[in-house]
Write an enzyme that holds these catalytic residues in place. Sequence first.
Site, mmCIF file in Angstrom:
data_model
loop_
_atom_site.group_PDB
_atom_site.id
_atom_site.type_symbol
_atom_site.label_atom_id
_atom_site.label_comp_id
_atom_site.label_asym_id
_atom_site.label_seq_id
_atom_site.Cartn_x
_atom_site.Cartn_y
_atom_site.Cartn_z
ATOM 1 C CG ASP A 161 5.533 -20.626 3.333
ATOM 2 O OD1 ASP A 161 5.423 -20.663 4.571
ATOM 3 O OD2 ASP A 161 6.673 -20.192 2.807
ATOM 4 C CG PHE A 175 12.794 -23.499 5.951
ATOM 5 C CD1 PHE A 175 12.049 -22.691 5.067
ATOM 6 C CD2 PHE A 175 13.726 -24.444 5.742
ATOM 7 C CE1 PHE A 175 12.322 -22.903 3.724
ATOM 8 C CE2 PHE A 175 14.015 -24.627 4.211
ATOM 9 C CZ PHE A 175 13.268 -23.900 3.563
ATOM 10 C CD GLU A 196 0.804 -26.638 -3.596
ATOM 11 O OE1 GLU A 196 2.277 -26.031 -3.637
ATOM 12 O OE2 GLU A 196 0.021 -25.867 -3.475
ATOM 13 C CG ASP A 197 6.374 -29.239 -1.154
ATOM 14 O OD1 ASP A 197 5.356 -28.379 -1.458
ATOM 15 O OD2 ASP A 197 7.498 -28.954 -1.379
ATOM 16 N NE ARG A 203 14.520 -30.989 -4.256
ATOM 17 C CZ ARG A 203 13.626 -29.760 -4.451
ATOM 18 N NH1 ARG A 203 12.509 -30.081 -3.674
ATOM 19 N NH2 ARG A 203 13.856 -29.009 -4.911
HETATM 20 P P1 IMP Z 1 4.080 -20.835 -1.436
HETATM 21 O O1 IMP Z 1 4.001 -20.528 -2.776
HETATM 22 O O2 IMP Z 1 4.622 -19.916 -0.621
HETATM 23 O O3 IMP Z 1 2.871 -21.270 -0.418
HETATM 24 O O4 IMP Z 1 5.069 -21.820 -1.041
HETATM 25 C C1 IMP Z 1 5.135 -23.138 -1.605
HETATM 26 C C2 IMP Z 1 6.602 -23.771 -1.922
HETATM 27 O O5 IMP Z 1 7.415 -23.095 -1.348
HETATM 28 C C3 IMP Z 1 6.464 -25.300 -1.411
HETATM 29 O O6 IMP Z 1 5.942 -26.107 -2.473
HETATM 30 C C4 IMP Z 1 7.975 -25.625 -0.993
HETATM 31 O O7 IMP Z 1 8.645 -25.903 -2.412
HETATM 32 C C5 IMP Z 1 8.124 -24.369 -0.648
HETATM 33 N N1 IMP Z 1 8.392 -24.126 0.724
HETATM 34 C C6 IMP Z 1 7.611 -23.542 1.707
HETATM 35 N N2 IMP Z 1 7.937 -23.643 2.927
HETATM 36 C C7 IMP Z 1 8.918 -24.493 3.104
HETATM 37 C C8 IMP Z 1 9.667 -25.072 4.100
HETATM 38 O O8 IMP Z 1 9.392 -24.859 5.336
HETATM 39 N N3 IMP Z 1 10.744 -25.940 3.549
HETATM 40 C C9 IMP Z 1 10.851 -26.213 2.281
HETATM 41 N N4 IMP Z 1 10.330 -25.606 1.235
HETATM 42 C C10 IMP Z 1 9.236 -24.664 1.669
#
Ligand code: IMP
Length: 169
Positions: free
Chosen positions: A96, A145, A92-93, A158
């Site tokens: 969050d 962010f 994963e990137d 990206r």
């Molecule tokens: P989660 O499901 O809320 O944990 O979020 C996961 C996805 O949200 C990541 O794979 C990102 O694509 C996106 N995301 C969360 N925080 C950021 C950020 O700071 N910048 C860009 N994308 C984010």
Amino acid sequence: MKVLISNEEIVEISKKIGAKLSEKFAGKFPVVVCVLKGAAPFHAELVKHISIDMEVDYIQVSSYIGKESTGVITFKKDLEVDITGRDVIIVEDIVDTGTTLNALTTELSKRNPNSLTFVSLLDKPSRRKMEAKADYVGKTIDDLFVIGFGLDLDQKYRNLKDVYIYDED
Ligand code: IMP
């Protein structure tokens, strides 16, 4: 915009995690899954540093609109590989709210893999809304962010080679 993590640092992170994965899965044939689209650059860098036989696959899920997580996940592209009995490494990137990692754990566990291991370039633990912990994290960051190196804001940025803190100006 301010650089938070340089490309050089990302390469170092990838080398370290790649070496650990190579050791952990020595003698196995893991599937290294890229969670599209955000993890694509990190996945590509990371696999260069995995020294054992492995295969790649891709999955796409979405939970984000603009800067906010919707809390609901949609599977847009599924795996091609049958992961039954396989060692699966999910790349994963960023973790969050934890929605994506949590949903992927639930969904992929149903397919009876031998193991599921989560790797994330970044982690924002202060934003968690549900139980989610990656096994390997490149860097833990504050509630910021971020964009670049795969991370987007409405599909933009990206292509940047470093990770930046996004600010409106
Ligand atoms: P989660 O499901 O809320 O944990 O979020 C996961 C996805 O949200 C990541 O794979 C990102 O694509 C996106 N995301 C969360 N925080 C950021 C950020 O700071 N910048 C860009 N994308 C984010």
